[in-house]
Design a protein around this motif. Structure first.
Motif, PDB file in Angstrom:
ATOM      1  N   LEU A   1       0.849  -1.150  -0.082  1.00 43.71           N
ATOM      2  CA  LEU A   1       0.182  -0.086  -0.070  1.00 43.71           C
ATOM      3  C   LEU A   1       1.021   1.335   0.030  1.00 43.71           C
ATOM      4  CD1 LEU A   1      -2.663  -1.244   2.618  1.00 43.71           C
ATOM      5  CD2 LEU A   1      -2.800  -1.094   0.027  1.00 43.71           C
ATOM      6  N   THR A   2       1.889   1.402   0.804  1.00 37.57           N
ATOM      7  CA  THR A   2       2.888   2.627   0.782  1.00 37.57           C
ATOM      8  C   THR A   2       3.484   2.835  -0.708  1.00 37.57           C
ATOM      9  OG1 THR A   2       3.469   1.941   3.120  1.00 37.57           O
ATOM     10  CG2 THR A   2       5.095   3.257   1.918  1.00 37.57           C
ATOM     11  N   ASP A   3       3.980   1.567  -1.530  1.00 35.92           N
ATOM     12  CA  ASP A   3       4.541   1.882  -2.672  1.00 35.92           C
ATOM     13  C   ASP A   3       3.454   2.247  -3.640  1.00 35.92           C
ATOM     14  OD1 ASP A   3       6.899   0.818  -1.633  1.00 35.92           O
ATOM     15  OD2 ASP A   3       6.769  -0.933  -2.533  1.00 35.92           O
ATOM     16  N   TRP A   4       2.067   1.717  -3.460  1.00 35.99           N
ATOM     17  CA  TRP A   4       0.920   2.125  -4.302  1.00 35.99           C
ATOM     18  C   TRP A   4       1.007   3.556  -4.391  1.00 35.99           C
ATOM     19  CZ3 TRP A   4      -1.784  -0.195  -8.076  1.00 35.99           C
ATOM     20  CH2 TRP A   4      -3.332   0.691  -8.456  1.00 35.99           C
TER      21      TRP A   4
ATOM     22  N   ALA B   1       3.520   5.890  -5.760  1.00 29.77           N
ATOM     23  CA  ALA B   1       3.282   5.762  -7.104  1.00 29.77           C
ATOM     24  C   ALA B   1       2.137   6.348  -7.727  1.00 29.77           C
ATOM     25  CB  ALA B   1       3.730   4.430  -8.036  1.00 29.77           C
ATOM     26  N   ALA B   2       1.153   6.358  -7.248  1.00 28.92           N
ATOM     27  CA  ALA B   2      -0.385   6.584  -7.831  1.00 28.92           C
ATOM     28  C   ALA B   2      -0.534   8.146  -7.794  1.00 28.92           C
ATOM     29  CB  ALA B   2      -1.246   5.802  -7.029  1.00 28.92           C
ATOM     30  N   ALA B   3      -1.640   8.592  -8.852  1.00 26.62           N
ATOM     31  CA  ALA B   3      -1.811   9.883  -8.664  1.00 26.62           C
ATOM     32  C   ALA B   3      -2.646   9.989  -7.583  1.00 26.62           C
ATOM     33  CB  ALA B   3      -2.941   9.995  -9.936  1.00 26.62           C
TER      34      ALA B   3
ATOM     35  N   ARG C   1      -4.862   6.969  -4.973  1.00 27.27           N
ATOM     36  CA  ARG C   1      -4.269   6.530  -3.723  1.00 27.27           C
ATOM     37  C   ARG C   1      -5.330   6.012  -2.772  1.00 27.27           C
ATOM     38  NH1 ARG C   1      -0.731  11.822  -2.645  1.00 27.27           N
ATOM     39  NH2 ARG C   1       0.711  11.482  -4.375  1.00 27.27           N
ATOM     40  N   VAL C   2      -5.083   4.769  -1.902  1.00 26.31           N
ATOM     41  CA  VAL C   2      -5.952   4.047  -1.421  1.00 26.31           C
ATOM     42  C   VAL C   2      -5.734   4.576   0.393  1.00 26.31           C
ATOM     43  CG1 VAL C   2      -5.963   2.119  -2.735  1.00 26.31           C
ATOM     44  CG2 VAL C   2      -4.049   2.409  -0.947  1.00 26.31           C
TER      45      VAL C   2
END
Length: 245
Positions: free
Chosen positions: A35-38, A41-43, A47-48
């Motif tokens: 989740l941290t890596d996501w 990298a995500a806009a 993001r979650v």
């Protein structure tokens, strides 16, 4: 992901890797890193946020293998995986066995391995017999040769491309993960490793290493380096830029 990981790239042939299947409470640490890596990298809109369902306590009884999940990257203040390697190498009593497709360690890790080898420990390094990057392999051979001069045993895997990233200490603790033995994995890349403390798992990885050893030839610097004038250029260039490779 790529075709080469399935052994379908004729340049590399068989792709030899090592993975762990992790169950139990350690999965939460891997999930947290995912989740941290996501989110890194995500806009912003993608993001979650934390949800209780992302971290479910396992229904089965806790396992018996002591496991730590260590992650590091450009967002980390500490080089956690490298520190874990150094701690294990410094605590070794009998042996340090390493498999890595790339071997370009910084001075701290290389000196720790040299000290272990010079102290009479069974220090072994297994590397592939072919490059997948132009300058990486000459640097790997150069650092491997330096370690061999300290008394380590270097083996060249001849059955395809060795992509396993494992460290095994005293056959009872070690690490399996994404981090290579190089500057980029220590400082720049997002990496995650599982550090284990279990003699049974260590014995399994020891047996895997010994099986792979039957498909290796000993490192020979004359054969590996070839033309010494051409090699000197390759070695100097690759080592100069090794922190960037």
């Amino acid at each position: 992901m790529g075709d080469e990981y399935l052994g379908e790239n004729p340049k590399f042939g068989y792709w030899r890797d090592t993975h762990l299947r992790v169950t139990g409470t350690a999965v939460s640490s891997i999930q947290q890193r995912l989740l941290t890596d996501w989110n890194a990298a995500a806009a912003p809109a993608d993001r979650v946020r934390w949800r209780e369902g992302y971290f479910v306590e396992p229904a089965e009884a806790p396992g018996r293998v002591a496991l730590q999940i260590a992650a590091s990257g450009p967002d980390s203040e500490w080089e956690r995986i490298k520190f874990g390697y150094i701690k294990m190498i410094d605590s070794a009593q009998r042996s340090v066995w390493i498999q890595s497709p790339y071997f370009m360690p910084d001075f701290a890790v290389l000196d720790a391995l040299k000290i272990a080898a010079r102290s009479g420990l069974d220090v072994r390094l297994m590397i592939p017999d072919k490059p997948d990057h132009l300058l990486v392999y000459p640097a790997t051979l150069s650092y491997a040769d330096e370690l061999a001069q300290a008394g380590a045993r270097i083996s060249i895997y001849r059955n395809g491309f060795l992509h396993a990233k494992t460290v095994l200490v005293d056959h009872e603790m070690g690490s399996v993960g994404t981090a290579n033995m190089d500057y980029r994995s220590f400082r720049l890349n997002f990496e995650v490793n599982a550090f284990f403390y279990d003699a049974d798992l260590g014995a399994r990885l020891r047996d895997i290493y010994l099986d792979d050893l039957t498909l290796c030839t000993p490192f020979d610097r004359t054969t590996a380096f070839g033309n010494r004038y051409l090699w000197a250029i390759k070695e100097s260039t690759s080592r100069l830029v090794s922190p960037l490779l």
